[in-house]
Design a protein around this motif. Structure first.
Motif, PDB file in Angstrom:
ATOM      1  N   LEU A   1       7.673  48.112 -42.171  1.00  0.00           N
ATOM      2  CA  LEU A   1       7.153  48.815 -40.994  1.00  0.00           C
ATOM      3  C   LEU A   1       8.144  48.748 -39.842  1.00  0.00           C
ATOM      4  CD1 LEU A   1       3.456  47.508 -40.945  1.00  0.00           C
ATOM      5  CD2 LEU A   1       4.351  49.531 -42.095  1.00  0.00           C
ATOM      6  N   GLU A   2       8.240  49.851 -39.131  1.00  0.00           N
ATOM      7  CA  GLU A   2       8.982  49.896 -37.870  1.00  0.00           C
ATOM      8  C   GLU A   2       7.972  50.279 -36.793  1.00  0.00           C
ATOM      9  OE1 GLU A   2      12.264  52.563 -38.229  1.00  0.00           O
ATOM     10  OE2 GLU A   2      12.908  51.741 -40.161  1.00  0.00           O
ATOM     11  N   THR A   3       7.691  49.341 -35.903  1.00  0.00           N
ATOM     12  CA  THR A   3       6.628  49.526 -34.921  1.00  0.00           C
ATOM     13  C   THR A   3       7.199  49.566 -33.516  1.00  0.00           C
ATOM     14  OG1 THR A   3       5.105  48.318 -36.356  1.00  0.00           O
ATOM     15  CG2 THR A   3       4.452  48.603 -34.067  1.00  0.00           C
ATOM     16  N   HIS A   4       6.745  50.525 -32.719  1.00  0.00           N
ATOM     17  CA  HIS A   4       7.162  50.637 -31.330  1.00  0.00           C
ATOM     18  C   HIS A   4       5.984  50.279 -30.425  1.00  0.00           C
ATOM     19  CE1 HIS A   4      10.225  53.173 -33.282  1.00  0.00           C
ATOM     20  NE2 HIS A   4      11.000  52.779 -32.287  1.00  0.00           N
ATOM     21  N   VAL A   5       6.214  49.306 -29.553  1.00  0.00           N
ATOM     22  CA  VAL A   5       5.199  48.874 -28.586  1.00  0.00           C
ATOM     23  C   VAL A   5       5.633  49.327 -27.196  1.00  0.00           C
ATOM     24  CG1 VAL A   5       3.974  46.918 -27.574  1.00  0.00           C
ATOM     25  CG2 VAL A   5       4.670  46.850 -29.989  1.00  0.00           C
TER      26      VAL A   5
ATOM     27  N   MET B   1      -3.274  52.899 -30.020  1.00  0.00           N
ATOM     28  CA  MET B   1      -2.542  53.808 -30.904  1.00  0.00           C
ATOM     29  C   MET B   1      -2.811  55.265 -30.568  1.00  0.00           C
ATOM     30  SD  MET B   1      -2.393  52.028 -34.665  1.00  0.00           S
ATOM     31  CE  MET B   1      -0.898  52.929 -35.091  1.00  0.00           C
ATOM     32  N   GLU B   2      -4.043  55.582 -30.178  1.00  0.00           N
ATOM     33  CA  GLU B   2      -4.385  56.974 -29.874  1.00  0.00           C
ATOM     34  C   GLU B   2      -3.621  57.485 -28.656  1.00  0.00           C
ATOM     35  OE1 GLU B   2      -8.556  57.455 -29.552  1.00  0.00           O
ATOM     36  OE2 GLU B   2      -8.948  57.077 -31.679  1.00  0.00           O
ATOM     37  N   LYS B   3      -3.233  56.580 -27.758  1.00  0.00           N
ATOM     38  CA  LYS B   3      -2.495  56.974 -26.562  1.00  0.00           C
ATOM     39  C   LYS B   3      -0.987  56.828 -26.746  1.00  0.00           C
ATOM     40  CE  LYS B   3      -6.244  55.801 -23.371  1.00  0.00           C
ATOM     41  NZ  LYS B   3      -6.661  54.953 -22.226  1.00  0.00           N
ATOM     42  N   GLY B   4      -0.564  56.485 -27.962  1.00  0.00           N
ATOM     43  CA  GLY B   4       0.863  56.374 -28.239  1.00  0.00           C
ATOM     44  C   GLY B   4       1.484  55.086 -27.749  1.00  0.00           C
ATOM     45  N   GLN B   5       0.677  54.108 -27.337  1.00  0.00           N
ATOM     46  CA  GLN B   5       1.210  52.842 -26.841  1.00  0.00           C
ATOM     47  C   GLN B   5       1.623  51.916 -27.981  1.00  0.00           C
ATOM     48  OE1 GLN B   5      -2.239  51.746 -24.651  1.00  0.00           O
ATOM     49  NE2 GLN B   5      -1.743  53.023 -22.883  1.00  0.00           N
ATOM     50  N   LEU B   6       1.167  52.229 -29.169  1.00  0.00           N
ATOM     51  CA  LEU B   6       1.558  51.502 -30.383  1.00  0.00           C
ATOM     52  C   LEU B   6       1.769  52.552 -31.464  1.00  0.00           C
ATOM     53  CD1 LEU B   6       1.887  48.678 -31.740  1.00  0.00           C
ATOM     54  CD2 LEU B   6      -0.507  48.841 -32.397  1.00  0.00           C
ATOM     55  N   ARG B   7       3.028  52.706 -31.895  1.00  0.00           N
ATOM     56  CA  ARG B   7       3.345  53.738 -32.868  1.00  0.00           C
ATOM     57  C   ARG B   7       4.044  53.101 -34.057  1.00  0.00           C
ATOM     58  NH1 ARG B   7       5.367  56.066 -28.035  1.00  0.00           N
ATOM     59  NH2 ARG B   7       7.498  56.320 -28.776  1.00  0.00           N
ATOM     60  N   CYS B   8       3.821  53.656 -35.224  1.00  0.00           N
ATOM     61  CA  CYS B   8       4.320  53.021 -36.439  1.00  0.00           C
ATOM     62  C   CYS B   8       4.984  54.032 -37.362  1.00  0.00           C
ATOM     63  CB  CYS B   8       3.157  52.337 -37.164  1.00  0.00           C
ATOM     64  SG  CYS B   8       3.626  51.504 -38.679  1.00  0.00           S
ATOM     65  N   ASP B   9       6.158  53.676 -37.870  1.00  0.00           N
ATOM     66  CA  ASP B   9       6.802  54.399 -38.966  1.00  0.00           C
ATOM     67  C   ASP B   9       6.752  53.483 -40.184  1.00  0.00           C
ATOM     68  OD1 ASP B   9       7.465  56.220 -36.971  1.00  0.00           O
ATOM     69  OD2 ASP B   9       9.498  55.435 -36.738  1.00  0.00           O
TER      70      ASP B   9
END
Length: 525
Positions: free
Chosen positions: A9-13, A187-195
């Motif tokens: 996983l590549e996660t953006h916080v 996640m719904e607001k894009g504050q936590l996104r995952c590839d």
């Protein structure tokens, strides 16, 4: 052929600092007012110079420490070059070969067993702008409010084996971000996104070796089988998944799709980027995935290297809050709560804080009763389970239901932990029964009254004295001759009928255990 998924996983916080990563613009995504929190720096105008946000660095360190990472006291920013409409400079300021931190891990609970997911790196970078694609029309719009927002990217090793593990990892990561108070991680607001990156491997072709004996760098392992870089097949990346459900569903689909390709001897040979279509529940090829060389990384010339003092790292390490895993262990050991209740509390910090106060007050109420004490002036271990069930049933279940039904947060609840502990004590001591306790709880919720006062004012106290119940029991037996005769002939389940009749006569105030004992005695006559 035995195929196993290899998932990383590549996660953006998105950090909730006041200002952006490299400028003083407000760090606010205002979707109703696009392009208002912008300046020449975050829109990539010529000649501007970035300045690093110190708060973002500090929070990045906290995140890395919470994930058990090694902090690189000397690290640097790099330029990651790629051309896309939402990247105003044509490059992103990120970190490459010397990130903020690396070599960490996060433990997750899988079916009652802890599994360690290794963290390869944690680094800082800036966010891109937001592309908007109106349903009508062929144009796309750009909102630069998000451009330059501070991000922490967390990259795992490919240690994840199932879609469920990926979902649980992300849920635990979100909890940690909220406990650290560095991001709302919505996640719904894009504050936590995952590839997610996924490929398959045929474990029958792997050799069992000890990772400590082999000289090559090991990437991950399956049981005793070490997976090296050359063993990995082409990975497929699914971009920008924005819910736990989509992470799980996208991986389930992609594993099934790749398995079918393997069975047809069409093993994926080239890395590619895919998107997730939530309407069709399929992944869709978007483009060939770039290699590291495509990004042409080089050190950011406008920013000096970051030099972090060891004493600052130690300060953050010593001041980390209690994290979810530690809280789970403590709640189970200290309060004898079951795992289901603990999960509720771990996911609701304010409720957990309230419940801890209830337990503390309950101990104070009950410790004065000599028979409850142990030699260590603690509640006796054999009573902890009963008290845990009472606190769970009345505070975690019934009170939470009232709060949820009325839309009230626990911090605004009029029932103090002291009064909740007093109510539980009344129940424990058989002063009131369950029906009366529910009425008292609702009254407490409405006006914050003391439970003992409500019990006296509404005459809800439980009738436990034999002499107070004897006449009522005799009348019930007399008024039900047929059931009395059937009971005496061996139909013992009828005892519940008689208890119900006595409870009806006493408006639910009688002590059921005393009533049962008295009925069994009088029905023998």
């Amino acid at each position: 052929m035995t195929l196993r998924p290899i998932i990383g996983l590549e996660t953006h916080v998105q950090l909730k600092t006041e200002s952006k990563m490299f400028c003083s613009c407000l760090n606010v995504v205002d979707e109703d007012n696009p392009n208002i929190n912008i300046c020449p720096v975050c829109t990539g105008q010529p000649g501007v110079l970035p300045v690093v946000n110190q708060q973002a660095i500090d929070w990045g360190i906290k995140i890395a420490l919470a994930l058990n990472c090694k902090i690189n006291l000397w690290n640097k920013f790099d330029r990651k070059n790629y051309f896309y409409p939402d990247l105003p400079k044509g490059y992103q300021i990120s970190q490459y070969d010397v990130p903020l931190a690396e070599d960490g891990f996060l433990e997750i609970n899988i079916d009652g067993q802890l599994k360690k997911i290794h963290i390869e790196r944690v680094h800082l970078e800036e966010d891109s702008a937001r592309l908007i694609h109106p349903l009508a029309g062929e144009e796309s719009l750009l909102d630069f409010n998000r451009a330059g927002m501070p991000l922490v990217e967390i990259v795992t090793r490919p240690d994840i084996r199932t879609p469920q593990e990926a979902k649980i990892f992300m849920q635990e990561l979100r909890l940690i971000m909220r406990y650290l108070d560095v991001s709302d991680a919505d996640m719904e607001k894009g504050q936590l996104r995952c590839d997610v990156n996924v490929s398959l491997i045929d474990t029958d072709k792997l050799i069992e070796i000890d990772k400590h004996d082999q000289k090559q760098t090991w990437v991950t392992q399956i049981e005793n089988k070490i997976i090296l870089n050359q063993d990995l097949n082409a990975k497929l990346e699914i971009k920008n998944l924005n819910s736990f459900k989509s992470i799980e569903k996208a991986l389930e689909y992609e594993i099934k799709r790749q398995t079918e390709l393997w069975q047809k001897n069409k093993i994926p040979q080239q890395q590619e980027t895919r998107g997730w279509d939530e309407n069709l529940n399929v992944t869709v090829k978007q483009r060939r995935k770039e290699n590291l060389s495509d990004y042409r990384y080089f050190p950011e010339p406008d920013l000096p290297p970051l030099e972090i003092k060891k004493k600052n790292v130690e300060h953050f390490e010593n001041n980390l809050p209690e994290l979810p895993l530690a809280k789970r262990k403590r709640f189970i050991q200290e309060y004898n709560l079951n795992l289901e209740d603990v999960e509720i509390l771990v996911n609701h910090e304010e409720l957990a804080h309230y419940i801890e106060k209830v337990f503390s007050e309950l101990k104070a109420w009950l410790i004065a009763t000599e028979e409850l004490k142990s030699e260590q002036n603690e509640i006796k271990p054999e009573l902890k389970d009963k008290l845990a069930r009472l606190v769970s049933g009345w505070s975690i279940v019934r009170l939470k239901k009232i709060l949820d039904d009325r839309g009230v947060e626990i911090k605004n609840c009029q029932i103090t932990p002291e009064n909740m502990a007093e109510l539980i004590t009344l129940i424990y001591r058989n002063k009131i029964n369950s029906t009366s306790a529910q009425s008292i709880l609702e009254e407490m919720f409405e006006n914050g009254s003391d439970p003992s006062h409500i019990m006296k004012d509404k005459k809800l106290g439980q009738i436990s004295k034999t002499e107070d119940l004897l006449d009522i029991v005799d009348v019930v037996i007399k008024n039900n001759p047929q059931q009395t005769e059937e009971y005496r002939q061996g139909k013992e389940p009828l005892i519940k009928f008689f208890i119900g009749q006595v409870m009806k006569e006493t408006q639910g105030k009688a002590n059921p255990k005393v009533v049962e004992d008295l009925l069994k005695e009088r029905l023998k006559i």
